[in-house]
Structure formats: structure tokens, C-alpha cells
Design an enzyme around this catalytic site. Structure first.
Site, PDB file in Angstrom:
ATOM      1  N   ASP A 157      11.102 -11.606   5.932  1.00 49.43           N
ATOM      2  CA  ASP A 157      11.844 -11.461   7.413  1.00 49.43           C
ATOM      3  C   ASP A 157      10.471 -11.624   8.535  1.00 49.43           C
ATOM      4  O   ASP A 157       9.217 -11.191   7.891  1.00 49.43           O
ATOM      5  CB  ASP A 157      12.498 -10.498   7.569  1.00 49.43           C
ATOM      6  CG  ASP A 157      13.003 -10.268   8.886  1.00 49.43           C
ATOM      7  OD1 ASP A 157      13.558 -11.078   9.584  1.00 49.43           O
ATOM      8  OD2 ASP A 157      13.021  -9.043   9.266  1.00 49.43           O
ATOM      9  N   MET A 158      10.726 -11.803   9.565  1.00 46.74           N
ATOM     10  CA  MET A 158       9.771 -11.755  10.747  1.00 46.74           C
ATOM     11  C   MET A 158       9.537 -10.531  11.434  1.00 46.74           C
ATOM     12  O   MET A 158       8.853  -9.654  11.149  1.00 46.74           O
ATOM     13  CB  MET A 158       9.981 -13.076  11.626  1.00 46.74           C
ATOM     14  CG  MET A 158       9.528 -14.594  11.057  1.00 46.74           C
ATOM     15  SD  MET A 158       7.736 -14.799  11.411  1.00 46.74           S
ATOM     16  CE  MET A 158       7.838 -15.433  12.890  1.00 46.74           C
TER      17      MET A 158
ATOM     18  N   SER B 273      14.004 -15.999   8.601  1.00 50.18           N
ATOM     19  CA  SER B 273      14.274 -15.486  10.132  1.00 50.18           C
ATOM     20  C   SER B 273      15.449 -15.805  10.731  1.00 50.18           C
ATOM     21  O   SER B 273      16.057 -16.638  10.303  1.00 50.18           O
ATOM     22  CB  SER B 273      13.109 -15.737  10.890  1.00 50.18           C
ATOM     23  OG  SER B 273      13.013 -15.267  12.257  1.00 50.18           O
ATOM     24  N   GLY B 274      15.659 -15.191  11.754  1.00 51.45           N
ATOM     25  CA  GLY B 274      16.940 -15.516  12.725  1.00 51.45           C
ATOM     26  C   GLY B 274      16.373 -16.605  13.638  1.00 51.45           C
ATOM     27  O   GLY B 274      17.056 -17.297  14.419  1.00 51.45           O
TER      28      GLY B 274
END
Length: 267
Positions: free
Chosen positions: A9-10, A44-45
């Protein structure tokens, strides 16, 4: 252990609270991973195209964007699955009962927010997404939507997620990105599913994957891969679903774990 793919994830995981990471150190780690045939994936989103721009120095890197709806590699291109226009209209109708929510419609390139939205929200979205446009009415947006990005009162996040789940059943899934924010994603369209698709494409088994995360939107990755690593700054519920816990996003917890457990580099 034999690892062939690392996904992270970021925000709150790979990046520090200023949206940065130890670039010289990562460059050396990435070079070593590449030499060993280990893929490095950002999940990521954020939009995949934005992620690709951010990591333009690494054209071989794979990106999972939109919390699982997008899959991209600079050399291969982008594939994305979007909400139907009917589903988007239905979601906006449900959300209209919550006027306090700040809503952004995220396309593959452009993010749309209402020009009547809170100025702080618009500024926040402009910082988060590269290409933002304001409009008079979100219902008039024709750009296919990958996900909805929503900001709400931190103390009401869990309650709103709880209320929206049955109201959006079969149309969208609300996923908390932390207190005060949530995404509405397409049913079954999460980071874990995207990892599965990518693994099948690259011929990598879940037992050969590691995933790092700090939020509930990372849990599907944890459940899919053999080794799910939570950040020390993650909520207890996320840590409870992890195989291991590393340091925080402020002390390069992801890079520390990769060096120690994957590359077996000691300092």
C-alpha cells in the site's frame, strides 16, 4: 522463503506522512529485487496512471490502482473496470441522504468533485489526485467511475460504513481507509482480487507473495497472500489479520522488512 512478488500500500505504509520515501535506499533495494526476479507492486487507492507517473524511474513496476479496479504497467498499459452509469446514479442517490459527506468521483484519469463542496475538501483532493475537475452536478459526470472517494467526520466513519453496506448491497462496497475517509468500490473489486489477476498473469502463487498494508482496504491482500505484514501504525484490527508486523511508515518499516526478511541484508 521463496518470494517472487512484493505488494505494498502507499499512504500510511510505504510513504511517510509527507508523501515521501527513502528514494536512494529504495533504488538499491529495487535493483536487488529486480536482479533476483522479484516483482515490486504498488497497490493503492490512487489512480494507476498517477502511480506510474510517481514511479516513472521504474518502468517495469506494476501498479494496482483504484483499490483493485485498475491494473497497470508502463510497458503493457492500463486495464480498468468501472461502475456502470446506472450504478453510479444509484450510488449518488443513496449518498444524497448524507449531505455532510464530501464526495469525489474517480475516473481513470480525472477526478470530479462538486464546485459546491467544502473548499478544504477540494484542496485535499487536488493534493491527492493529479487531475481534478469541479462540476456543477456530480450526476452530470459522464466519465466512467472507478471508485468513489469520500470524506466524513472521523467519529462517524464506522457508523456510516455500517449503514451504507445494506443500502448499497450488490452495487458498491464501502471500505474505510481510516477514520474520516472511505472508498466505495465495485463488489469483488479489491486489492486481493487484483493481486490474484496479476499473479496469474506473472505465474506467481499467493504462497510466493508478501503484502504490506495499514488499513482495512488492505485486508483482502493479507487474506490472499501467504505473508501479510501490517505496519506498526495500523489499527489493532488490521494487525490481528496480519502474519507479521513491521515498523511504522515513518521509519521505513516496509524497506526494513524487505532487507531483513527477503534480501537478508544485515546492517
Amino acid at each position: 522463503m521463496t518470494i517472487k512478488l512484493i505488494a505494498t500500500d502507499m499512504d500510511g505504509t510505504f510513504l511517510d506522512n509527507h508523501g515521501e520515501y527513502d528514494r536512494p535506499r529504495f533504488a538499491k533495494i529495487y535493483q536487488e529485487l529486480h536482479k533476483r526476479g522479484i516483482y515490486f507492486v504498488i497497490a493503492s487507492g490512487h489512480q494507476a496512471s498517477e502511480l506510474a507517473d510517481y514511479f516513472a524511474d521504474y518502468p517495469d513496476m506494476w501498479f494496482i490502482g483504484g483499490n483493485g479496479a485498475e491494473l497497470m504497467n508502463a510497458r503493457v498499459g492500463l486495464s480498468a473496470e468501472t461502475f456502470t452509469s446506472v450504478a453510479t446514479a444509484q450510488i449518488l442517490k443513496v449518498l444524497s441522504a448524507y449531505p455532510e459527506l464530501q464526495i469525489a468521483l474517480c475516473g481513470t484519469q480525472t477526478v470530479h468533485v462538486s464546485q459546491h463542496a467544502n473548499p478544504n475538501f477540494i484542496a485535499q483532493m487536488r493534493d491527492y489526485y493529479y487531475q481534478l475537475e469541479t462540476c456543477t452536478d456530480l450526476n452530470a459526470v459522464t466519465d466512467p467511475v472507478v471508485k468513489f472517494d469520500i470524506i466524513c467526520a472521523p467519529e462517524k466513519t464506522n457508523q456510516i460504513v455500517y449503514e451504507l453496506k445494506p443500502k448499497l448491497a450488490g452495487i458498491a462496497v464501502p471500505v474505510s481507509g481510516g477514520q474520516g475517509s472511505m472508498d466505495l468500490i465495485q463488489p469483488g473489486m479489491h486489492k486481493g482480487r487484483a493481486l490474484k489477476r496479476l499473479g496469474e498473469r506473472l505465474h506467481v502463487l499467493p504462497s510466493e507473495m508478501i503484502a504490506f498494508g495499514d488499513g482495512t482496504n488492505d485486508l483482502e491482500m493479507f487474506h490472499y497472500v501467504k505473508t501479510g505484514v501490517a505496519m506498526q501504525n495500523a489499527p489493532a484490527s488490521v494487525k490481528a489479520n496480519a502474519t507479521a508486523v513491521t515498523g511504522t511508515n515513518l521509519d521505513s518499516g516496509v524497506l526494513n522488512y524487505i532487507e531483513r526478511a527477503v534480501l537478508e541484508i544485515s546492517h
